[in-house]
Design an enzyme around this catalytic site. Structure first.
Site, PDB file in Angstrom:
ATOM      1  N   TYR A  66      -7.915   1.494  -5.600  1.00 25.01           N
ATOM      2  CA  TYR A  66      -8.944   2.543  -5.678  1.00 25.01           C
ATOM      3  C   TYR A  66     -10.365   1.963  -5.712  1.00 25.01           C
ATOM      4  O   TYR A  66     -11.286   2.602  -6.234  1.00 25.01           O
ATOM      5  CB  TYR A  66      -8.692   3.438  -6.891  1.00 25.01           C
ATOM      6  CG  TYR A  66      -7.639   4.510  -6.665  1.00 25.01           C
ATOM      7  CD1 TYR A  66      -7.706   5.354  -5.551  1.00 25.01           C
ATOM      8  CD2 TYR A  66      -6.598   4.708  -7.562  1.00 25.01           C
ATOM      9  CE1 TYR A  66      -6.758   6.351  -5.339  1.00 25.01           C
ATOM     10  CE2 TYR A  66      -5.642   5.709  -7.359  1.00 25.01           C
ATOM     11  CZ  TYR A  66      -5.729   6.528  -6.247  1.00 25.01           C
ATOM     12  OH  TYR A  66      -4.801   7.524  -6.038  1.00 25.01           O
TER      13      TYR A  66
ATOM     14  N   THR B 219      -6.969  17.288  -1.312  1.00 25.29           N
ATOM     15  CA  THR B 219      -7.048  16.544  -2.573  1.00 25.29           C
ATOM     16  C   THR B 219      -6.981  17.467  -3.794  1.00 25.29           C
ATOM     17  O   THR B 219      -6.283  17.176  -4.758  1.00 25.29           O
ATOM     18  CB  THR B 219      -8.377  15.754  -2.605  1.00 25.29           C
ATOM     19  OG1 THR B 219      -8.425  14.916  -1.443  1.00 25.29           O
ATOM     20  CG2 THR B 219      -8.488  14.912  -3.855  1.00 25.29           C
TER      21      THR B 219
ATOM     22  N   LYS C  68       2.922   9.673  -7.032  1.00 25.31           N
ATOM     23  CA  LYS C  68       2.178   9.234  -8.208  1.00 25.31           C
ATOM     24  C   LYS C  68       2.998   9.468  -9.489  1.00 25.31           C
ATOM     25  O   LYS C  68       4.048  10.117  -9.457  1.00 25.31           O
ATOM     26  CB  LYS C  68       0.845   9.986  -8.256  1.00 25.31           C
ATOM     27  CG  LYS C  68      -0.143   9.587  -7.140  1.00 25.31           C
ATOM     28  CD  LYS C  68      -1.403  10.448  -7.239  1.00 25.31           C
ATOM     29  CE  LYS C  68      -2.483  10.000  -6.262  1.00 25.31           C
ATOM     30  NZ  LYS C  68      -3.684  10.888  -6.372  1.00 25.31           N
TER      31      LYS C  68
ATOM     32  N   ARG D   6       0.878  19.480  -2.333  1.00 25.28           N
ATOM     33  CA  ARG D   6      -0.062  19.682  -3.439  1.00 25.28           C
ATOM     34  C   ARG D   6      -0.225  21.164  -3.756  1.00 25.28           C
ATOM     35  O   ARG D   6      -0.441  21.525  -4.915  1.00 25.28           O
ATOM     36  CB  ARG D   6      -1.406  19.016  -3.120  1.00 25.28           C
ATOM     37  CG  ARG D   6      -1.361  17.484  -3.307  1.00 25.28           C
ATOM     38  CD  ARG D   6      -2.511  16.810  -2.645  1.00 25.28           C
ATOM     39  NE  ARG D   6      -2.683  15.412  -3.036  1.00 25.28           N
ATOM     40  CZ  ARG D   6      -3.537  14.579  -2.436  1.00 25.28           C
ATOM     41  NH1 ARG D   6      -4.300  15.013  -1.439  1.00 25.28           N
ATOM     42  NH2 ARG D   6      -3.633  13.325  -2.820  1.00 25.28           N
TER      43      ARG D   6
ATOM     44  N   PHE E 227     -14.742  10.111 -12.019  1.00 29.09           N
ATOM     45  CA  PHE E 227     -13.303  10.261 -12.240  1.00 29.09           C
ATOM     46  C   PHE E 227     -12.545   8.941 -12.140  1.00 29.09           C
ATOM     47  O   PHE E 227     -11.323   8.915 -12.248  1.00 29.09           O
ATOM     48  CB  PHE E 227     -12.716  11.275 -11.247  1.00 29.09           C
ATOM     49  CG  PHE E 227     -12.924  10.926  -9.789  1.00 29.09           C
ATOM     50  CD1 PHE E 227     -12.051  10.073  -9.123  1.00 29.09           C
ATOM     51  CD2 PHE E 227     -13.994  11.460  -9.074  1.00 29.09           C
ATOM     52  CE1 PHE E 227     -12.237   9.753  -7.785  1.00 29.09           C
ATOM     53  CE2 PHE E 227     -14.192  11.135  -7.726  1.00 29.09           C
ATOM     54  CZ  PHE E 227     -13.301  10.276  -7.088  1.00 29.09           C
TER      55      PHE E 227
HETATM   56  P1  DAT Z   1      -7.117  11.666  -1.811  1.00 30.52           P
HETATM   57  O1  DAT Z   1      -6.153  11.257  -2.908  1.00 30.52           O
HETATM   58  O2  DAT Z   1      -6.798  13.035  -1.280  1.00 30.52           O
HETATM   59  O3  DAT Z   1      -7.277  10.638  -0.738  1.00 30.52           O
HETATM   60  P2  DAT Z   1      -9.696  10.765  -2.806  1.00 30.52           P
HETATM   61  O4  DAT Z   1      -9.401   9.459  -2.122  1.00 30.52           O
HETATM   62  O5  DAT Z   1     -11.013  11.408  -2.537  1.00 30.52           O
HETATM   63  O6  DAT Z   1      -8.548  11.841  -2.518  1.00 30.52           O
HETATM   64  O7  DAT Z   1      -9.606  10.552  -4.384  1.00 30.52           O
HETATM   65  C1  DAT Z   1      -8.565   9.778  -4.942  1.00 30.52           C
HETATM   66  C2  DAT Z   1      -8.009  10.477  -6.131  1.00 30.52           C
HETATM   67  O8  DAT Z   1      -9.022  10.576  -7.133  1.00 30.52           O
HETATM   68  C3  DAT Z   1      -7.570  11.912  -5.866  1.00 30.52           C
HETATM   69  O9  DAT Z   1      -6.254  11.986  -5.388  1.00 30.52           O
HETATM   70  C4  DAT Z   1      -7.719  12.523  -7.215  1.00 30.52           C
HETATM   71  C5  DAT Z   1      -8.920  11.821  -7.801  1.00 30.52           C
HETATM   72  N1  DAT Z   1     -10.158  12.578  -7.567  1.00 30.52           N
HETATM   73  C6  DAT Z   1     -10.839  12.661  -6.419  1.00 30.52           C
HETATM   74  N2  DAT Z   1     -11.922  13.436  -6.533  1.00 30.52           N
HETATM   75  C7  DAT Z   1     -11.938  13.836  -7.833  1.00 30.52           C
HETATM   76  C8  DAT Z   1     -12.782  14.662  -8.596  1.00 30.52           C
HETATM   77  N3  DAT Z   1     -13.879  15.219  -8.071  1.00 30.52           N
HETATM   78  N4  DAT Z   1     -12.464  14.869  -9.895  1.00 30.52           N
HETATM   79  C9  DAT Z   1     -11.369  14.318 -10.448  1.00 30.52           C
HETATM   80  N5  DAT Z   1     -10.514  13.534  -9.775  1.00 30.52           N
HETATM   81  C10 DAT Z   1     -10.795  13.299  -8.482  1.00 30.52           C
END
Ligand code: DAT
Ligand code: MG
Length: 154
Positions: A53, A95, A13, A106, A61
Site C-alpha cells: 500500500y 471501492t 482481505k 462489494r 486512512f
Molecule cells: P481499491 O481497494 O478499490 O483499489 P484504493 O486503492 O483507492 O481502493 O484504496 C485502498 C484501500 O484503502 C481501499 O480498498 C479501502 C481503503 N480506502 C480507500 N479510500 C478510503 C477512504 N477514503 N477512507 C477509508 N478507507 C479508504
C-alpha cells in the site's frame, strides 16, 4: 504470458477470510471465466503491507488500512484473462461498497470502505508490480483449460 491475456492480483482481505467468503470470491471469478494461475494463504507482516500500500502512505486512512490488512490472514491470488484488470475490478465493485454496482462482491457482501472484502490491481502496470511483489516467477502456473476456447475468443 499468452498474447491477449492480462494478469491481476486479487486478495480476499481479512474480513473476507474471517467471514468465510474465500470460496464466494473464487467461485465468482471462476464462473466468470478467469483462469487462476497462483494462490497462497498468508498472514502478511507490517513491512510487507506498507510495500503493498505504498501509494497510500500519508493518507488519513493509511494507518487503519495497514492495521486491517495485517489483522488476519489473506488469500492472495493471480487471475488471468483478456482485460483481467478491468473485468476483476468490475466483479469486485467500487471501492466504497455503497457505490458498488448491485451484483458486485462489494455490493453484495460489504458496507464499509474500511471492510471492503477484496483487493484487485487497478491497472496493468500496478498488476505487474503487485504480482511481482506477492509471488515469485516459479509460483505462477502456466496451464491451459479444455474450456479456454469457449471463454477466450483469441
Ligand atoms: P481499491 O481497494 O478499490 O483499489 P484504493 O486503492 O483507492 O481502493 O484504496 C485502498 C484501500 O484503502 C481501499 O480498498 C479501502 C481503503 N480506502 C480507500 N479510500 C478510503 C477512504 N477514503 N477512507 C477509508 N478507507 C479508504
Ligand atoms: Mg487500489
Amino acid at each position: 504470458m499468452e498474447a491477449g491475456l492480462e494478469r491481476t492480483l486479487v486478495l480476499v482481505k481479512p474480513d473476507g477470510v474471517q467471514r468465510g467468503l474465500i470460496g464466494e470470491v473464487i467461485g465468482r471469478l471462476e464462473r466468470r471465466g478467469l483462469r487462476l494461475i497462483a494462490a497462497k494463504f498468508v498472514r502478511i507482516a507490517r513491512a510487507f503491507a506498507e510495500e503493498h500500500y505504498a501509494v497510500h502512505k500519508g493518507k488519513p486512512f493509511y494507518d487503519p488500512l495497514i492495521a486491517y490488512i495485517t489483522s488476519s490472514p489473506v488469500m492472495a491470488m493471480v487471475w488471468e484473462a483478456p482485460d483481467a484488470v478491468g473485468a476483476v475490478r468490475q466483479t469486485l465493485g467500487a471501492t466504497r461498497p455503497l457505490e458498488a454496482a448491485p451484483g458486485s462482491l462489494r455490493h453484495d457482501f460489504a458496507l464499509e470502505v474500511g471492510r471492503n472484502l477484496v483487493h484487485a490491481s487497478d491497472s496493468a502496470e500496478t498488476a505487474a508490480l503487485e504480482v511481482d511483489l506477492w509471488f515469485s516467477k516459479g509460483d505462477l502456473v502456466v496451464w491451459e483449460r479444455a474450456v479456454d476456447p469457449w471463454i477466450f475468443e483469441g
